[in-house]
Design an enzyme around this catalytic site. Structure first.
Site: not given
Length: 738
Positions: A206, A235, A309, A372-373, A465-466, A516
């Site tokens: 990102r 990504d 992604h 994922d996703e 941790f974001d 991000e």
């Protein structure tokens, strides 16, 4: 558990010795390690480590000497070891790995204390006490350390054990601040990790990080005895890894134009086009980083996302995408995209070619494939995909993803590697050889272990941790939920309801540093540390040895060590939500969100010099509440507002966002007595519409009944883009011009 498919090749200095720990370890706990690795030097060591694992050494502080993570056994002794410039570090002759660890220790001491110690192979000098690295039980990552007035020894039969023992010596030598000689209190330490996988994810996809930053990040991991870096390299927003056979992956996929009008207006003088951001790692750079990590006993696990992604990759090679639409470049949007690889044989050939080059670069036993996703809309809309499903007798798209991941797993298995993926890989069925990374809480790890899959706990939100570390307005941009250092430290990574045998499938823990909203390196350090230290202690120390107050003291000490090395270090204790002295002023972070479905702490994208404004907002419901606001004597309101590009892929959830219709063409900020109550003020947005940055608006406030009121702030507008956001609010005792 062997994290490396080719352990000797990962080491900067090769050695004929192989670690019994990495050869034979197959379970995450010290109890299972006792049965899986080589014998201890004496029965007493086994008994003490067993007691520590069971939490029976309650009378001993977590680490009186400041070691972080806390060791399994730590026994103070009488006297001190005097560390001076005359102290030598002694290693066995011809032992390249011991020599590497000794040099690493010497470098740390030179940088932090200014002591330049000589490294000697063979016999110790007779004229002064020395630090000796010795071979002998225990093996693998375990070590025994003894400090006394007559000398200091580190003993392990494993290369990693000697390295971690050397790191502990450095910590002992820097327990007191300052330069020059140090007196190390005599101590006996017996140590081994609780979990085999002690990891951190670094997201370079990102927001790109330089090779130098990645190496500095690895160094800090190694000093906390963390041993796995999951490197998120691809990504929707970027492809960061050079692939020789497919150069367009980086030619097209490595650079993007950020979202919003400010970025579109930021023209590159050389091209007169909007400036692009990003970058990629050459294969030579990757090999250097992998070797750098291996010398510090950190295994890099690359992540190559599939089937979703994949926007950046499909923009480069559209023939491998599914559905009627193809992206033109890497996305500048965040969220869940619909770009998926198709299921043609040619696409699997492409992915296998990519993975072949990846395996050549990364000797890790594990290859992470994401999983994922994967929003299935493009598969549902693609006739060729649907025809393939019918030909394979696959009933739905979830099962198709299971087939997709299974085919990739067989390819990796044929090359001696193991597949690891996010917990969605369980949905379509996957073979027992796959390892599940549980990010949606502990459920993925629980299900995986019950199905005899190995699992790693990477649970959101506590291990993400974001997320903000506190509620104060000065927190860096990121996700809006507050996840404190204490939250991370207190989290139990072992799912309840597992038998002892099933617990053996939980390989370890991992913290995630998604980027991000973490634009700068400085902010990434602040968001990652010290919370990563809590992951380190959870992953290493026996559960019974964990102690919050002791950890805080040792984390502060570790931060001081980092500063002594000239590295950035965030505060260990961060204040909670603090209100300004003027009780009639609130920032968005000091207001309540009406809902928190997707709460983000976002940064103004305006091209301004100096600090940018930050706004806390639920992007699915931009609405704020000032609870129990005192309106006594208040006749006017001042509000500072900004606007952001709505660059969020929300799928069907975007259609669920409801906004009040505007009264004027530009819209208004409305202030109500409760979100369904009467309108108290309306602040037209016309003056702010053409502004870049934050605009301050004023309006009279209608008289309200005496007492305190829940003020509700919402924007009226016709479209979501731009996203209007509230910066701060001031209640005024007298009206001002507006």
């Amino acid at each position: 558990m062997d994290l490396s498919a080719a352990a000797p090749a990962e080491r900067a200095l090769s050695s004929p010795r192989r670690s019994p720990w990495t050869e034979r370890f197959a379970a995450p706990s010290i109890l299972s390690w006792i049965g899986a690795t080589e014998r201890f030097a004496a029965p007493s060591i086994l008994l003490r480590v067993l007691a520590a694992a069971a939490g029976l050494l309650f009378a001993v502080p977590a680490s009186a000497s400041g070691l972080l993570p806390a060791p399994a056994v730590e026994q103070p002794r009488s006297g001190e070891f005097q560390l001076t410039g005359r102290t030598a570090i002694v290693v066995p002759a011809g032992d390249a790995q011991a020599l590497s660890s000794a040099r690493y220790l010497a470098d740390l001491l030179a940088r932090s204390r200014g002591l330049k110690l000589k490294v000697v192979e063979g016999a110790a000098p007779a004229n002064a006490p020395a630090i000796e690295l010795r071979r002998g039980s225990p093996g693998g990552e375990a070590y025994v350390l003894d400090a006394s007035p007559s000398g200091l020894t580190i003993q392990s039969d494993g290369d990693a054990g000697l390295f971690y023992g050397a790191v502990s010596v450095w910590q002992l030598a820097t327990a007191a601040p300052g330069k020059g000689p140090a007196a190390i209190p005599a101590v006996h330490v017996e140590d081994a990790p609780r979990f085999a996988w002690r990891g951190v994810l670094l997201d370079s996809a990102r927001n790109f990080r330089s090779p130098a930053f990645v190496e500095a990040f690895i160094d800090r991991m190694a000093r906390a005895k963390l041993n796995v870096l999951q490197w998120h390299l691809v990504d929707d927003q970027g492809w960061r890894l050079e692939i020789k056979k497919y150069p367009r992956l980086t030619e097209v996929g490595a650079l993007r134009v950020p979202a919003g009008p400010a970025a579109a207006a930021d023209l590159d003088p050389a091209t007169h086009q909007p400036r692009r951001v990003g970058g990629f790692y050459t294969q030579d750079q990757v090999r250097e980083i992998v070797a750098y990590a291996a010398a510090r006993h950190v295994t890099i696990v690359p992540e190559i996302e599939m089937p979703g992604h994949a926007t950046a990759a499909i923009a480069a090679y559209p023939q491998f995408g599914a559905g009627p639409e193809r992206p033109q470049g890497p996305s500048s949007d965040w969220g869940v995209h619909t770009s998926l690889y198709n299921v043609d044989d040619a696409t699997f050939g492409f992915l296998e070619d990519v993975l072949t080059e990846v395996m050549d670069l990364f000797p890790s036993r594990y290859i992470h494939v994401g999983g994922d996703e994967a929003a299935k809309a493009s598969w549902k809309a693609d006739p060729a995909v649907q025809a393939r499903m019918r030909a394979l007798w696959i009933g739905d798209e979830d099962a198709l993803q299971g087939w997709f991941i299974g085919r990739i797993e067989q390819f990796l298995k044929a090359h001696g590697r193991k597949l690891v993926g996010w917990d969605e890989i369980l949905q379509g069925g996957v073979s027992p050889g796959a390892t599940v990374m549980s990010w949606r809480g502990l459920d993925g790890a629980l299900v995986a272990a019950k199905l005899n899959h190995d699992a790693i706990v990477a649970a959101a939100p506590v291990y993400y941790f974001d997320n903000r570390q506190a509620g104060d307005p000065d927190q860096p941009p990121g996700r809006g939920k507050v996840v404190t250092l204490r939250d991370v430290y207190a989290y139990d990574p072992l799912p309840p309801g597992l038998t002892a045998l099933e617990q053996r499938h939980v390989l370890g823990v991992q913290g995630q540093v998604w980027s991000e909203h973490i634009r700068t390196d400085e902010r990434l350090w602040t968001m990652a540390f010290p919370r990563t230290l809590a992951i380190a202690e959870t992953g290493w120390s026996p559960a019974g040895r964990k102690d919050w107050s002791g950890f805080v003291a040792r984390a502060k000490l570790q931060s001081a060590r980092d500063r002594a090395l000239g590295e950035p270090s965030g505060p260990v204790e961060i204040p909670g939500l603090v209100f300004p002295a003027d009780e009639r002023v609130r920032t968005s972070q000091q207001l309540n969100l009406c809902s928190a479905k997707i709460a983000l702490n976002l940064e103004d994208d305006a091209p301004v010099r100096g600090p940018r404004a930050r706004f806390l907002v639920d992007i699915t419901n931009p609405c704020w509440i000032w609870p129990r606001a005192d309106l006594a004597g208040v006749t006017a309101i001042e509000a500072s507002v900004g606007q952001l590009p709505f660059n969020f892929q929300l799928g069907a959830d975007r259609d669920k966002i409801r906004l009040r219709p505007p009264v004027t063409p530009s819209g208004e900020l409305e202030v109500r007595d409760g979100c369904t109550g009467p309108l108290l003020a309306s602040l037209p947005l016309a003056a702010a519409l053409a502004s870049q940055g934050v605009t301050t608006l004023h309006a009279p406030l209608a008289a309200a009944t005496p007492g305190r009121h829940d003020l509700c702030f919402t924007f009226t507008q016709k479209t979501l883009d731009p996203l209007w956001v509230l910066d701060r609010v001031r209640l005024e005792a007298s009206p001002r011009g507006h």
